[in-house]
Design an enzyme around this catalytic site. Structure first.
Site, PDB file in Angstrom:
ATOM      1  N   CYS A 170       0.825  -1.216   0.000  1.00 27.18           N
ATOM      2  CA  CYS A 170       0.000   0.000   0.000  1.00 27.18           C
ATOM      3  C   CYS A 170       0.863   1.272   0.000  1.00 27.18           C
ATOM      4  O   CYS A 170       1.891   1.343   0.685  1.00 27.18           O
ATOM      5  CB  CYS A 170      -0.914  -0.001   1.215  1.00 27.18           C
ATOM      6  SG  CYS A 170      -2.021   1.418   1.231  1.00 27.18           S
TER       7      CYS A 170
ATOM      8  N   CYS B  58     -19.635  -5.707   3.067  1.00 25.59           N
ATOM      9  CA  CYS B  58     -18.876  -4.537   3.521  1.00 25.59           C
ATOM     10  C   CYS B  58     -17.544  -4.548   2.777  1.00 25.59           C
ATOM     11  O   CYS B  58     -17.016  -5.621   2.469  1.00 25.59           O
ATOM     12  CB  CYS B  58     -18.640  -4.629   5.025  1.00 25.59           C
ATOM     13  SG  CYS B  58     -17.596  -3.306   5.678  1.00 25.59           S
TER      14      CYS B  58
ATOM     15  N   ARG C 226     -18.021  -2.065  17.605  1.00 23.63           N
ATOM     16  CA  ARG C 226     -17.314  -3.325  17.335  1.00 23.63           C
ATOM     17  C   ARG C 226     -15.976  -3.401  18.045  1.00 23.63           C
ATOM     18  O   ARG C 226     -15.109  -2.531  17.872  1.00 23.63           O
ATOM     19  CB  ARG C 226     -17.114  -3.518  15.826  1.00 23.63           C
ATOM     20  CG  ARG C 226     -16.481  -4.872  15.520  1.00 23.63           C
ATOM     21  CD  ARG C 226     -16.416  -5.173  14.038  1.00 23.63           C
ATOM     22  NE  ARG C 226     -17.716  -5.086  13.436  1.00 23.63           N
ATOM     23  CZ  ARG C 226     -17.981  -4.440  12.300  1.00 23.63           C
ATOM     24  NH1 ARG C 226     -17.019  -3.835  11.657  1.00 23.63           N
ATOM     25  NH2 ARG C 226     -19.191  -4.426  11.803  1.00 23.63           N
TER      26      ARG C 226
HETATM   27  N1  SAM Z   1      -6.588   0.576   3.069  1.00 24.93           N
HETATM   28  C1  SAM Z   1      -7.871   0.777   3.579  1.00 24.93           C
HETATM   29  C2  SAM Z   1      -7.939   1.876   4.601  1.00 24.93           C
HETATM   30  O1  SAM Z   1      -6.954   2.139   5.263  1.00 24.93           O
HETATM   31  O2  SAM Z   1      -9.006   2.454   4.762  1.00 24.93           O
HETATM   32  C3  SAM Z   1      -8.503  -0.457   4.144  1.00 24.93           C
HETATM   33  C4  SAM Z   1      -7.724  -1.453   4.950  1.00 24.93           C
HETATM   34  S1  SAM Z   1      -7.075  -0.882   6.497  1.00 24.93           S
HETATM   35  C5  SAM Z   1      -6.039  -2.219   6.960  1.00 24.93           C
HETATM   36  C6  SAM Z   1      -8.462  -0.919   7.606  1.00 24.93           C
HETATM   37  C7  SAM Z   1      -8.248  -0.455   9.027  1.00 24.93           C
HETATM   38  O3  SAM Z   1      -7.588  -1.457   9.772  1.00 24.93           O
HETATM   39  C8  SAM Z   1      -7.414   0.777   9.257  1.00 24.93           C
HETATM   40  O4  SAM Z   1      -8.128   1.946   9.056  1.00 24.93           O
HETATM   41  C9  SAM Z   1      -7.019   0.620  10.719  1.00 24.93           C
HETATM   42  O5  SAM Z   1      -7.938   1.305  11.554  1.00 24.93           O
HETATM   43  C10 SAM Z   1      -7.101  -0.884  10.957  1.00 24.93           C
HETATM   44  N2  SAM Z   1      -5.770  -1.457  11.235  1.00 24.93           N
HETATM   45  C11 SAM Z   1      -4.800  -1.712  10.330  1.00 24.93           C
HETATM   46  N3  SAM Z   1      -3.707  -2.222  10.921  1.00 24.93           N
HETATM   47  C12 SAM Z   1      -3.978  -2.290  12.241  1.00 24.93           C
HETATM   48  C13 SAM Z   1      -3.233  -2.717  13.381  1.00 24.93           C
HETATM   49  N4  SAM Z   1      -1.978  -3.145  13.293  1.00 24.93           N
HETATM   50  N5  SAM Z   1      -3.831  -2.668  14.592  1.00 24.93           N
HETATM   51  C14 SAM Z   1      -5.114  -2.219  14.694  1.00 24.93           C
HETATM   52  N6  SAM Z   1      -5.853  -1.789  13.666  1.00 24.93           N
HETATM   53  C15 SAM Z   1      -5.299  -1.818  12.448  1.00 24.93           C
HETATM   54 FE1  SF4 Z   2      -2.816   1.182   3.365  1.00 23.56          FE
HETATM   55 FE2  SF4 Z   2      -5.057   0.938   4.789  1.00 23.56          FE
HETATM   56 FE3  SF4 Z   2      -2.721  -0.045   5.709  1.00 23.56          FE
HETATM   57 FE4  SF4 Z   2      -3.073   2.585   5.600  1.00 23.56          FE
HETATM   58  S1  SF4 Z   2      -4.256   1.130   6.856  1.00 23.56           S
HETATM   59  S2  SF4 Z   2      -1.236   1.466   4.910  1.00 23.56           S
HETATM   60  S3  SF4 Z   2      -4.319   2.800   3.785  1.00 23.56           S
HETATM   61  S4  SF4 Z   2      -3.823  -0.739   3.941  1.00 23.56           S
END
Ligand code: SAM
Ligand code: SF4
Ligand code: DTB
Length: 341
Positions: free
Chosen positions: A59, A134, A271
């Site tokens: 990403c 979703c 959630r």
């Molecule tokens: N790339 C898209 C975005 O950021 O909106 C969708 C996927 S992203 C992984 C979805 C969400 O997962 C993020 O907004 C974040 O809140 C959560 N997330 C990602 N990595 C995480 C982590 N290591 N611990 C907790 N939440 C996490």
């Molecule tokens: Fe990319 Fe989503 Fe991860 Fe941010 S949380 S690095 S936008 S996948």
């Protein structure tokens, strides 16, 4: 603070009022949140959602917590967008396991039009299984939001992650306003919103209050409000800090965050999201008491683990909780029996 009115959602919260909720004596806060929960939901019901990473890694964003950012060396292998039939088969298994909603996540900064036809097939196929759909695909344009809605998408997840004051410490490749804009496009297209954040990233209580204040003063409250506990991923700046310095949020403060979310967004599905893997059964029970009524299940989030299904079933049994929307599961089983005849 005067008694909290559980009846109707309010959109005029001030940051000071949200901070005052955090400052309530813990027992009082949980009691008030539990009352609000009961005014709007059956507290014995918990919604089950299942996640699938349909496009993993590589990403372009630099979210400081994320295993999937191309900016950090986390050892995760980037993959291309999965084929729709593979995703639909996984959704069917999730449905048969009791999930009510299936969430497809992609490690994209923003959605590209070229991927829309494949996503539309995926979304249509998952919806045809009787599941709520979703997706979380990064930033959208207004047109893309409408196209996803037309394909059958029910919910779009797009998190604000933290309060506006701490946001710059978490990600610098996009702005808070860009997140708010995508959320507006999602609402305008008539989809339900799933929007929350992460705690335990080194933010202060004021930042946590700032996040919930932002969510509570949106034009409509998020239909789903995920509270993620940071899963510390080695190689990410925020994960490495927690791994070297120790846990960045105390469990009682985590429960306070759930309780305040329940009070300020009384009709949202709150959630208990990432981080459940590291939580004791007792802590999860407290979160349900404080108003959490939705979880991710199925052993895996996007790239990090969840408790396995047996553990969750046992927890539900011991807490006398039941999955929300059991009807979907029954219908699915009936459909399979007909197909097998
Ligand atoms: N790339 C898209 C975005 O950021 O909106 C969708 C996927 S992203 C992984 C979805 C969400 O997962 C993020 O907004 C974040 O809140 C959560 N997330 C990602 N990595 C995480 C982590 N290591 N611990 C907790 N939440 C996490
Ligand atoms: Fe990319 Fe989503 Fe991860 Fe941010 S949380 S690095 S936008 S996948
Ligand atoms: C949300 O707020 N949490 C989910 C879902 N929305 C997409 C994602 C959590 C991801 C946790 C880290 C991982 O598994 O990669």
């Amino acid at each position: 603070m005067s008694k909290i009115n559980a009846a109707e959602p309010r959109y005029d919260w001030t940051l000071t009022q949200v901070e005052a909720l955090f400052d309530l004596p813990f027992m009082e806060l949980v009691y008030q949140a539990a009352n609000v929960h009961r005014a709007h939901f059956d507290p014995s019901e918990v919604q089950l959602s299942q996640l699938l990473s349909v496009k993993t890694g590589g990403c372009a964003e630099n979210c400081g917590y994320c295993s999937q950012s191309a900016h950090f060396k986390t050892g995760l292998k980037a993959e291309k967008l999965m084929d729709a039939d593979v995703v639909i088969a996984k959704a069917k298994a999730a449905r048969d396991g009791g999930a009510q909603r299936f969430c497809m996540g992609a490690a994209w900064r923003e959605l590209k039009d070229r991927d829309l036809p494949k996503l539309a097939t995926m979304i249509g196929g998952v919806k045809a299984l009787g599941l709520e759909t979703c997706a979380t695909l990064g930033m959208l344009t207004a047109e893309q939001a409408q196209q996803l809605k037309d394909a059958g998408l029910d919910y779009y997840n797009h998190n604000l992650d933290t309060g506006p004051e701490y946001y710059g410490q978490v990600v610098t490749t996009r702005t808070y306003q860009e997140r708010l804009d995508t959320l507006a496009y999602v609402r305008d297209a008539g989809m339900s919103t799933c929007c929350g954040g992460i705690v335990g990233m080194g933010e202060t209580r004021r930042d946590r209050a700032g996040l919930l204040w932002q969510l509570a003063t949106l034009p409509s409250h998020p239909d789903s409000l995920p509270i993620n506990g940071l899963v510390p991923v080695s190689g990410t700046p925020l994960g490495d800090k927690v791994l070297s310095e120790g846990k960045a949020i105390d469990s009682i403060e985590f429960v306070r965050t759930i309780a305040v979310a329940r009070i300020v967004c009384p009709k949202s599905m709150v959630r208990l999201s990432a981080g459940r893997e590291g939580m004791s059964r007792d802590l999860q029970a407290l979160c349900f008491l404080a108003g959490a009524n939705s979880i991710f299940v199925g052993g895996k989030l996007l790239t990090t683990p969840l408790p396995d299904m047996d553990e969750d079933s046992k927890l539900f049994q011991d807490l006398d909780l039941k999955p929300m929307g059991g009807k979907v599961q029954v219908e699915a089983k009936a459909e399979d029996m007909i197909a097998a005849e």
